[in-house]
Design a protein around this motif. Structure first.
Motif, PDB file in Angstrom:
ATOM      1  N   TYR A   1       0.780  -1.240   0.000  1.00 39.62           N
ATOM      2  CA  TYR A   1       0.000   0.000   0.000  1.00 39.62           C
ATOM      3  C   TYR A   1       0.811   1.289   0.000  1.00 39.62           C
ATOM      4  CZ  TYR A   1      -4.149  -2.807   0.680  1.00 39.62           C
ATOM      5  OH  TYR A   1      -5.154  -3.709   0.493  1.00 39.62           O
ATOM      6  N   TRP A   2       2.119   1.196   0.141  1.00 39.47           N
ATOM      7  CA  TRP A   2       2.916   2.408   0.246  1.00 39.47           C
ATOM      8  C   TRP A   2       2.691   3.368  -0.927  1.00 39.47           C
ATOM      9  CZ3 TRP A   2       5.622   5.537   3.233  1.00 39.47           C
ATOM     10  CH2 TRP A   2       6.430   6.500   2.620  1.00 39.47           C
ATOM     11  N   LYS A   3       2.835   2.879  -2.140  1.00 36.42           N
ATOM     12  CA  LYS A   3       2.754   3.755  -3.310  1.00 36.42           C
ATOM     13  C   LYS A   3       1.394   4.440  -3.410  1.00 36.42           C
ATOM     14  CE  LYS A   3       3.487   3.902  -8.307  1.00 36.42           C
ATOM     15  NZ  LYS A   3       3.866   3.108  -9.523  1.00 36.42           N
ATOM     16  N   LYS A   4       0.325   3.676  -3.220  1.00 41.44           N
ATOM     17  CA  LYS A   4      -1.014   4.255  -3.318  1.00 41.44           C
ATOM     18  C   LYS A   4      -1.232   5.305  -2.234  1.00 41.44           C
ATOM     19  CE  LYS A   4      -5.939   3.176  -3.144  1.00 41.44           C
ATOM     20  NZ  LYS A   4      -6.972   2.122  -3.016  1.00 41.44           N
ATOM     21  N   LEU A   5      -0.833   4.988  -1.006  1.00 38.18           N
ATOM     22  CA  LEU A   5      -1.025   5.923   0.089  1.00 38.18           C
ATOM     23  C   LEU A   5      -0.174   7.178  -0.091  1.00 38.18           C
ATOM     24  CD1 LEU A   5      -1.110   3.438   3.106  1.00 38.18           C
ATOM     25  CD2 LEU A   5      -3.050   4.555   1.973  1.00 38.18           C
ATOM     26  N   PHE A   6       1.036   6.987  -0.599  1.00 39.17           N
ATOM     27  CA  PHE A   6       1.904   8.134  -0.858  1.00 39.17           C
ATOM     28  C   PHE A   6       1.262   9.064  -1.882  1.00 39.17           C
ATOM     29  CE2 PHE A   6       5.234  10.201  -3.379  1.00 39.17           C
ATOM     30  CZ  PHE A   6       5.893  10.920  -2.379  1.00 39.17           C
ATOM     31  N   ASN A   7       0.683   8.489  -2.932  1.00 42.35           N
ATOM     32  CA  ASN A   7       0.020   9.293  -3.961  1.00 42.35           C
ATOM     33  C   ASN A   7      -1.188  10.027  -3.399  1.00 42.35           C
ATOM     34  OD1 ASN A   7       1.825   8.625  -5.994  1.00 42.35           O
ATOM     35  ND2 ASN A   7       0.663   6.829  -6.645  1.00 42.35           N
ATOM     36  N   VAL A   8      -1.919   9.354  -2.507  1.00 45.96           N
ATOM     37  CA  VAL A   8      -3.079   9.980  -1.865  1.00 45.96           C
ATOM     38  C   VAL A   8      -2.629  11.200  -1.068  1.00 45.96           C
ATOM     39  CG1 VAL A   8      -4.762   9.696   0.000  1.00 45.96           C
ATOM     40  CG2 VAL A   8      -4.535   7.933  -1.746  1.00 45.96           C
ATOM     41  N   ALA A   9      -1.582  11.017  -0.278  1.00 45.62           N
ATOM     42  CA  ALA A   9      -1.078  12.113   0.551  1.00 45.62           C
ATOM     43  C   ALA A   9      -0.482  13.227  -0.305  1.00 45.62           C
ATOM     44  CB  ALA A   9      -0.032  11.583   1.532  1.00 45.62           C
ATOM     45  N   LEU A  10       0.281  12.842  -1.316  1.00 46.80           N
ATOM     46  CA  LEU A  10       0.938  13.831  -2.170  1.00 46.80           C
ATOM     47  C   LEU A  10      -0.075  14.655  -2.953  1.00 46.80           C
ATOM     48  CD1 LEU A  10       3.652  14.928  -3.176  1.00 46.80           C
ATOM     49  CD2 LEU A  10       3.572  13.226  -5.001  1.00 46.80           C
ATOM     50  N   ASN A  11      -1.169  14.025  -3.344  1.00 46.08           N
ATOM     51  CA  ASN A  11      -2.209  14.714  -4.104  1.00 46.08           C
ATOM     52  C   ASN A  11      -2.778  15.886  -3.327  1.00 46.08           C
ATOM     53  OD1 ASN A  11      -4.179  14.979  -6.306  1.00 46.08           O
ATOM     54  ND2 ASN A  11      -5.648  14.273  -4.784  1.00 46.08           N
ATOM     55  N   ARG A  12      -2.803  15.757  -2.010  1.00 46.52           N
ATOM     56  CA  ARG A  12      -3.365  16.820  -1.196  1.00 46.52           C
ATOM     57  C   ARG A  12      -2.295  17.742  -0.599  1.00 46.52           C
ATOM     58  NH1 ARG A  12      -7.096  20.314  -1.169  1.00 46.52           N
ATOM     59  NH2 ARG A  12      -7.688  21.045   0.878  1.00 46.52           N
ATOM     60  N   LEU A  13      -1.187  17.150  -0.162  1.00 48.98           N
ATOM     61  CA  LEU A  13      -0.175  17.937   0.531  1.00 48.98           C
ATOM     62  C   LEU A  13       0.828  18.600  -0.408  1.00 48.98           C
ATOM     63  CD1 LEU A  13       0.502  15.461   3.477  1.00 48.98           C
ATOM     64  CD2 LEU A  13      -0.840  17.570   3.540  1.00 48.98           C
ATOM     65  N   ALA A  14       1.009  18.003  -1.595  1.00 48.84           N
ATOM     66  CA  ALA A  14       1.868  18.564  -2.653  1.00 48.84           C
ATOM     67  C   ALA A  14       3.365  18.466  -2.368  1.00 48.84           C
ATOM     68  CB  ALA A  14       1.494  20.013  -2.937  1.00 48.84           C
ATOM     69  N   VAL A  15       3.759  18.407  -1.121  1.00 50.15           N
ATOM     70  CA  VAL A  15       5.181  18.337  -0.764  1.00 50.15           C
ATOM     71  C   VAL A  15       5.563  16.884  -0.501  1.00 50.15           C
ATOM     72  CG1 VAL A  15       6.965  19.103   0.849  1.00 50.15           C
ATOM     73  CG2 VAL A  15       5.045  20.626   0.273  1.00 50.15           C
ATOM     74  N   PRO A  16       6.446  16.291  -1.307  1.00 50.93           N
ATOM     75  CA  PRO A  16       6.814  14.870  -1.164  1.00 50.93           C
ATOM     76  C   PRO A  16       7.257  14.487   0.248  1.00 50.93           C
ATOM     77  CG  PRO A  16       7.672  15.725  -3.219  1.00 50.93           C
ATOM     78  CD  PRO A  16       7.145  16.906  -2.461  1.00 50.93           C
ATOM     79  N   GLU A  17       8.045  15.345   0.872  1.00 52.02           N
ATOM     80  CA  GLU A  17       8.537  15.037   2.223  1.00 52.02           C
ATOM     81  C   GLU A  17       7.382  14.967   3.221  1.00 52.02           C
ATOM     82  OE1 GLU A  17      11.747  16.576  -0.229  1.00 52.02           O
ATOM     83  OE2 GLU A  17       9.755  17.378   0.258  1.00 52.02           O
ATOM     84  N   GLN A  18       6.427  15.867   3.074  1.00 53.19           N
ATOM     85  CA  GLN A  18       5.259  15.853   3.955  1.00 53.19           C
ATOM     86  C   GLN A  18       4.419  14.608   3.711  1.00 53.19           C
ATOM     87  OE1 GLN A  18       3.102  19.554   3.354  1.00 53.19           O
ATOM     88  NE2 GLN A  18       3.732  20.273   5.369  1.00 53.19           N
ATOM     89  N   ALA A  19       4.246  14.272   2.441  1.00 53.84           N
ATOM     90  CA  ALA A  19       3.441  13.104   2.085  1.00 53.84           C
ATOM     91  C   ALA A  19       4.079  11.832   2.640  1.00 53.84           C
ATOM     92  CB  ALA A  19       3.316  13.003   0.568  1.00 53.84           C
ATOM     93  N   GLU A  20       5.393  11.730   2.512  1.00 56.79           N
ATOM     94  CA  GLU A  20       6.101  10.551   3.013  1.00 56.79           C
ATOM     95  C   GLU A  20       5.971  10.435   4.527  1.00 56.79           C
ATOM     96  OE1 GLU A  20      10.716   9.002   3.271  1.00 56.79           O
ATOM     97  OE2 GLU A  20      10.050  10.057   1.472  1.00 56.79           O
ATOM     98  N   GLU A  21       6.136  11.542   5.212  1.00 52.18           N
ATOM     99  CA  GLU A  21       6.005  11.542   6.668  1.00 52.18           C
ATOM    100  C   GLU A  21       4.584  11.189   7.095  1.00 52.18           C
ATOM    101  OE1 GLU A  21       6.627  14.555  10.504  1.00 52.18           O
ATOM    102  OE2 GLU A  21       7.093  15.224   8.460  1.00 52.18           O
ATOM    103  N   CYS A  22       3.623  11.690   6.351  1.00 47.73           N
ATOM    104  CA  CYS A  22       2.214  11.408   6.627  1.00 47.73           C
ATOM    105  C   CYS A  22       1.932   9.908   6.572  1.00 47.73           C
ATOM    106  CB  CYS A  22       1.341  12.161   5.631  1.00 47.73           C
ATOM    107  SG  CYS A  22      -0.429  11.839   5.767  1.00 47.73           S
ATOM    108  N   VAL A  23       2.383   9.271   5.495  1.00 48.66           N
ATOM    109  CA  VAL A  23       2.135   7.840   5.311  1.00 48.66           C
ATOM    110  C   VAL A  23       2.889   7.023   6.355  1.00 48.66           C
ATOM    111  CG1 VAL A  23       2.362   5.888   3.748  1.00 48.66           C
ATOM    112  CG2 VAL A  23       1.687   8.117   2.858  1.00 48.66           C
ATOM    113  N   LEU A  24       4.127   7.390   6.624  1.00 43.55           N
ATOM    114  CA  LEU A  24       4.910   6.673   7.627  1.00 43.55           C
ATOM    115  C   LEU A  24       4.248   6.739   8.999  1.00 43.55           C
ATOM    116  CD1 LEU A  24       8.596   7.599   6.712  1.00 43.55           C
ATOM    117  CD2 LEU A  24       7.540   5.331   6.618  1.00 43.55           C
TER     118      LEU A  24
END
Length: 201
Positions: A29-52
């Protein structure tokens, strides 16, 4: 072996402290969740931290994990709520000098805790009550969009409707929810919650 297992089987192993099951959930699920977070947060580092943060929370709560929906839905919603917290914190910083936020403070709420407050049980229960009061078709389409993460096209095909009709129902649902929740909560909180519930998945 774990790659061949269903989500339900992985969850059962997770409750038994199986780290390999957690690794498989991560990989699955990592890739899908990362895309979900990135779609809203726009910042890759934030999206990665969110999913983690979400996945770490799943592992920490593994012994008491209770799912009402599928694992995919559970994880997506968890990422959604975590993103809401992040957005609310940023929203708060941008609005801390506005009249609305000052008025909010006057009502007795601690402005510094807006990001925690937005996810409190009371607000989510109020939202759920408002959703239940939507017209049947409108409610169904709203849930398919916000809870199941279905696109306009997918919903249209599932219900044999046009995409414009689906969009119209979602627009009506959003306006109704904003109006209902706006009677009890500040506008900027409702804006963050409703927008995130619609656009993250």
């Amino acid at each position: 072996m774990h790659t061949q297992m269903s989500d339900a089987e992985l969850i059962e192993l997770l409750r038994q402290d199986d780290q390999a099951a957690m690794r498989e959930i991560f990989e699955r699920y990592w890739k899908k969740l990362f895309n979900v977070a990135l779609n809203r947060l726009a910042v890759p580092e934030q999206a990665e931290e969110c999913v983690l943060d979400v996945l770490i929370s799943v592992w920490e709560r593994r012994n008491n994990l209770s799912l009402k929906h599928t694992l995919a839905t559970y994880l997506a919603v968890a990422v959604k709520y975590r993103a809401i917290r992040i957005l609310a914190k940023e929203y708060q910083k941008g609005l801390q000098n506005t009249v609305e936020l000052k008025a909010y403070e006057l009502y007795g709420y601690d402005v510094s805790s807006v990001d925690e407050y937005i996810l409190e049980k009371e607000l989510m229960e109020t939202l759920e009550t408002a959703v239940k009061q939507l017209p049947e078709k409108c409610r169904l389409i709203y849930r398919m969009s916000s809870e199941q993460g279905m696109s306009y096209k997918e919903i249209a095909e599932k219900l044999n409707l046009s995409e414009k009709t689906v969009q119209a129902h979602l627009t009506k649902a959003t306006k109704t929810l904003r109006s209902d929740l706006g009677k009890q909560y500040p506008t900027f909180l409702i804006s963050v919650v409703i927008t995130s519930l619609h656009q993250l998945l």
